[in-house]
Design a protein around this motif. Structure first.
Motif, PDB file in Angstrom:
ATOM      1  N   ALA A  32       0.798  -1.224   0.000  1.00 29.65           N
ATOM      2  CA  ALA A  32       0.000   0.000   0.000  1.00 29.65           C
ATOM      3  C   ALA A  32       0.830   1.273   0.000  1.00 29.65           C
ATOM      4  CB  ALA A  32      -0.932   0.012   1.209  1.00 29.65           C
ATOM      5  N   GLY A  33       2.122   1.172   0.224  1.00 29.73           N
ATOM      6  CA  GLY A  33       2.952   2.373   0.307  1.00 29.73           C
ATOM      7  C   GLY A  33       2.758   3.066   1.646  1.00 29.73           C
ATOM      8  N   GLY A  34       3.450   4.149   1.839  1.00 34.02           N
ATOM      9  CA  GLY A  34       3.323   4.894   3.081  1.00 34.02           C
ATOM     10  C   GLY A  34       4.592   4.848   3.908  1.00 34.02           C
ATOM     11  N   ASP A  35       4.500   5.390   5.109  1.00 29.83           N
ATOM     12  CA  ASP A  35       5.641   5.487   6.009  1.00 29.83           C
ATOM     13  C   ASP A  35       5.757   4.207   6.830  1.00 29.83           C
ATOM     14  OD1 ASP A  35       7.757   6.591   7.466  1.00 29.83           O
ATOM     15  OD2 ASP A  35       6.391   7.417   8.983  1.00 29.83           O
ATOM     16  N   TYR A  36       6.934   3.587   6.808  1.00 30.26           N
ATOM     17  CA  TYR A  36       7.145   2.324   7.504  1.00 30.26           C
ATOM     18  C   TYR A  36       7.050   2.501   9.020  1.00 30.26           C
ATOM     19  CZ  TYR A  36       9.372  -1.897   9.260  1.00 30.26           C
ATOM     20  OH  TYR A  36       9.644  -3.039   9.942  1.00 30.26           O
ATOM     21  N   THR A  37       7.616   3.565   9.546  1.00 27.25           N
ATOM     22  CA  THR A  37       7.647   3.755  10.995  1.00 27.25           C
ATOM     23  C   THR A  37       6.241   3.892  11.568  1.00 27.25           C
ATOM     24  OG1 THR A  37       9.758   4.871  10.743  1.00 27.25           O
ATOM     25  CG2 THR A  37       8.660   5.109  12.846  1.00 27.25           C
ATOM     26  N   ALA A  38       5.396   4.659  10.911  1.00 30.81           N
ATOM     27  CA  ALA A  38       4.030   4.838  11.395  1.00 30.81           C
ATOM     28  C   ALA A  38       3.246   3.535  11.320  1.00 30.81           C
ATOM     29  CB  ALA A  38       3.325   5.915  10.587  1.00 30.81           C
ATOM     30  N   ARG A  39       3.418   2.812  10.241  1.00 24.25           N
ATOM     31  CA  ARG A  39       2.692   1.545  10.093  1.00 24.25           C
ATOM     32  C   ARG A  39       3.198   0.500  11.084  1.00 24.25           C
ATOM     33  NH1 ARG A  39      -0.271   1.240   4.581  1.00 24.25           N
ATOM     34  NH2 ARG A  39      -0.282   3.458   4.159  1.00 24.25           N
ATOM     35  N   LEU A  40       4.496   0.518  11.355  1.00 28.52           N
ATOM     36  CA  LEU A  40       5.056  -0.385  12.354  1.00 28.52           C
ATOM     37  C   LEU A  40       4.477  -0.070  13.733  1.00 28.52           C
ATOM     38  CD1 LEU A  40       7.038  -2.632  13.162  1.00 28.52           C
ATOM     39  CD2 LEU A  40       8.790  -0.854  13.406  1.00 28.52           C
ATOM     40  N   GLY A  41       4.377   1.214  14.066  1.00 30.36           N
ATOM     41  CA  GLY A  41       3.802   1.621  15.345  1.00 30.36           C
ATOM     42  C   GLY A  41       2.353   1.191  15.493  1.00 30.36           C
ATOM     43  N   ILE A  42       1.579   1.377  14.426  1.00 33.52           N
ATOM     44  CA  ILE A  42       0.170   0.971  14.456  1.00 33.52           C
ATOM     45  C   ILE A  42       0.059  -0.540  14.637  1.00 33.52           C
ATOM     46  CG2 ILE A  42      -1.926   0.783  13.051  1.00 33.52           C
ATOM     47  CD1 ILE A  42      -1.108   3.517  11.820  1.00 33.52           C
ATOM     48  N   ALA A  43       0.852  -1.279  13.884  1.00 40.09           N
ATOM     49  CA  ALA A  43       0.802  -2.741  13.977  1.00 40.09           C
ATOM     50  C   ALA A  43       1.240  -3.227  15.353  1.00 40.09           C
ATOM     51  CB  ALA A  43       1.670  -3.358  12.884  1.00 40.09           C
ATOM     52  N   LEU A  44       2.256  -2.600  15.932  1.00 41.45           N
ATOM     53  CA  LEU A  44       2.697  -2.983  17.277  1.00 41.45           C
ATOM     54  C   LEU A  44       1.599  -2.743  18.303  1.00 41.45           C
ATOM     55  CD1 LEU A  44       6.391  -1.730  17.362  1.00 41.45           C
ATOM     56  CD2 LEU A  44       5.619  -4.093  17.572  1.00 41.45           C
ATOM     57  N   MET A  45       0.904  -1.615  18.176  1.00 38.92           N
ATOM     58  CA  MET A  45      -0.180  -1.328  19.121  1.00 38.92           C
ATOM     59  C   MET A  45      -1.321  -2.326  18.981  1.00 38.92           C
ATOM     60  SD  MET A  45      -0.373   2.802  19.481  1.00 38.92           S
ATOM     61  CE  MET A  45      -0.971   3.057  17.838  1.00 38.92           C
ATOM     62  N   VAL A  46      -1.665  -2.688  17.750  1.00 36.89           N
ATOM     63  CA  VAL A  46      -2.757  -3.640  17.531  1.00 36.89           C
ATOM     64  C   VAL A  46      -2.395  -5.013  18.091  1.00 36.89           C
ATOM     65  CG1 VAL A  46      -4.009  -4.904  15.734  1.00 36.89           C
ATOM     66  CG2 VAL A  46      -3.733  -2.433  15.553  1.00 36.89           C
ATOM     67  N   LEU A  99       4.692  -3.749  23.960  1.00 36.08           N
ATOM     68  CA  LEU A  99       4.456  -3.601  22.522  1.00 36.08           C
ATOM     69  C   LEU A  99       3.632  -2.352  22.238  1.00 36.08           C
ATOM     70  CD1 LEU A  99       3.718  -7.263  21.376  1.00 36.08           C
ATOM     71  CD2 LEU A  99       5.661  -5.859  20.707  1.00 36.08           C
ATOM     72  N   ILE A 100       2.618  -2.117  23.058  1.00 34.89           N
ATOM     73  CA  ILE A 100       1.789  -0.918  22.882  1.00 34.89           C
ATOM     74  C   ILE A 100       2.622   0.345  23.102  1.00 34.89           C
ATOM     75  CG2 ILE A 100      -0.154   0.377  23.850  1.00 34.89           C
ATOM     76  CD1 ILE A 100      -1.472  -2.357  24.428  1.00 34.89           C
ATOM     77  N   LEU A 101       3.445   0.357  24.141  1.00 37.99           N
ATOM     78  CA  LEU A 101       4.265   1.534  24.431  1.00 37.99           C
ATOM     79  C   LEU A 101       5.274   1.816  23.323  1.00 37.99           C
ATOM     80  CD1 LEU A 101       4.847   1.071  28.267  1.00 37.99           C
ATOM     81  CD2 LEU A 101       3.291   2.655  27.116  1.00 37.99           C
ATOM     82  N   VAL A 102       5.909   0.775  22.791  1.00 43.40           N
ATOM     83  CA  VAL A 102       6.855   0.967  21.680  1.00 43.40           C
ATOM     84  C   VAL A 102       6.113   1.495  20.465  1.00 43.40           C
ATOM     85  CG1 VAL A 102       8.389  -0.238  20.076  1.00 43.40           C
ATOM     86  CG2 VAL A 102       8.532  -0.704  22.515  1.00 43.40           C
ATOM     87  N   GLY A 103       4.915   0.978  20.206  1.00 38.78           N
ATOM     88  CA  GLY A 103       4.111   1.473  19.083  1.00 38.78           C
ATOM     89  C   GLY A 103       3.748   2.940  19.235  1.00 38.78           C
ATOM     90  N   VAL A 104       3.363   3.343  20.443  1.00 34.93           N
ATOM     91  CA  VAL A 104       3.038   4.764  20.689  1.00 34.93           C
ATOM     92  C   VAL A 104       4.268   5.635  20.485  1.00 34.93           C
ATOM     93  CG1 VAL A 104       2.377   6.395  22.502  1.00 34.93           C
ATOM     94  CG2 VAL A 104       1.081   4.291  22.193  1.00 34.93           C
ATOM     95  N   LEU A 105       5.413   5.177  20.973  1.00 30.72           N
ATOM     96  CA  LEU A 105       6.653   5.955  20.802  1.00 30.72           C
ATOM     97  C   LEU A 105       7.039   6.085  19.334  1.00 30.72           C
ATOM     98  CD1 LEU A 105       8.807   4.660  23.788  1.00 30.72           C
ATOM     99  CD2 LEU A 105       7.730   6.911  23.532  1.00 30.72           C
ATOM    100  N   LEU A 106       6.786   5.069  18.533  1.00 29.69           N
ATOM    101  CA  LEU A 106       7.106   5.148  17.105  1.00 29.69           C
ATOM    102  C   LEU A 106       6.185   6.104  16.361  1.00 29.69           C
ATOM    103  CD1 LEU A 106       7.922   1.440  16.195  1.00 29.69           C
ATOM    104  CD2 LEU A 106       9.502   3.379  16.262  1.00 29.69           C
ATOM    105  N   ILE A 107       4.944   6.200  16.791  1.00 30.51           N
ATOM    106  CA  ILE A 107       4.002   7.086  16.105  1.00 30.51           C
ATOM    107  C   ILE A 107       4.244   8.542  16.455  1.00 30.51           C
ATOM    108  CG2 ILE A 107       1.550   7.715  15.958  1.00 30.51           C
ATOM    109  CD1 ILE A 107       0.903   4.795  16.011  1.00 30.51           C
ATOM    110  N   THR A 108       4.587   8.813  17.708  1.00 29.86           N
ATOM    111  CA  THR A 108       4.789  10.212  18.113  1.00 29.86           C
ATOM    112  C   THR A 108       6.136  10.729  17.736  1.00 29.86           C
ATOM    113  OG1 THR A 108       5.528   9.513  20.315  1.00 29.86           O
ATOM    114  CG2 THR A 108       3.197  10.088  20.039  1.00 29.86           C
TER     115      THR A 108
END
Length: 108
Positions: A32-46, A99-108
């Motif tokens: 789908a394209g897009g930013d890897y870091t943001a998608r990694l953060g979202i996936a980690l949180m889920v 995992l949730i905390l690492v995901g939040v840190l990657l998104i912010t």
């Protein structure tokens, strides 16, 4: 000794989940394209939320309620077995929440 085994199990689960999520995020970005870091953060949180909510075995226990009732067996008990040390609470605290905390840190 049990504490060390539990922490070692949590570390192993965390690393396996993080590697699988990183691969899934890479496939998501490739498709789908897009930013890897943001998608990694979202996936980690889920994945962290799913592990935290399910406690690792709840979904498999729910799936077996019908067949066990059909054959007249009692529901499975929620206890660590098969060499496992962590319970659902331990998996939430030491795997899901980090995992949730690492995901939040990657998104912010």
């Amino acid at each position: 000794m049990t504490v060390v085994r539990g922490l070692r199990e949590a570390l192993l689960l965390f690393v396996i989940a993080a590697v699988l999520v990183a691969v899934a995020a890479a496939v998501w970005v490739a498709v789908a394209g897009g930013d890897y870091t943001a998608r990694l953060g979202i996936a980690l949180m889920v994945v962290g939320a799913l592990l935290g909510v399910t406690g690792d075995l709840t979904l498999s226990q729910i799936g077996m309620l019908g067949p066990r009732a059909t054959f007249g067996l009692a529901p499975e008990r929620e206890e660590a077995g098969g060499g496992r040390v962590l319970t659902g609470v331990g998996i939430f605290l030491f795997v899901g929440l980090p995992l949730i905390l690492v995901g939040v840190l990657l998104i912010t």
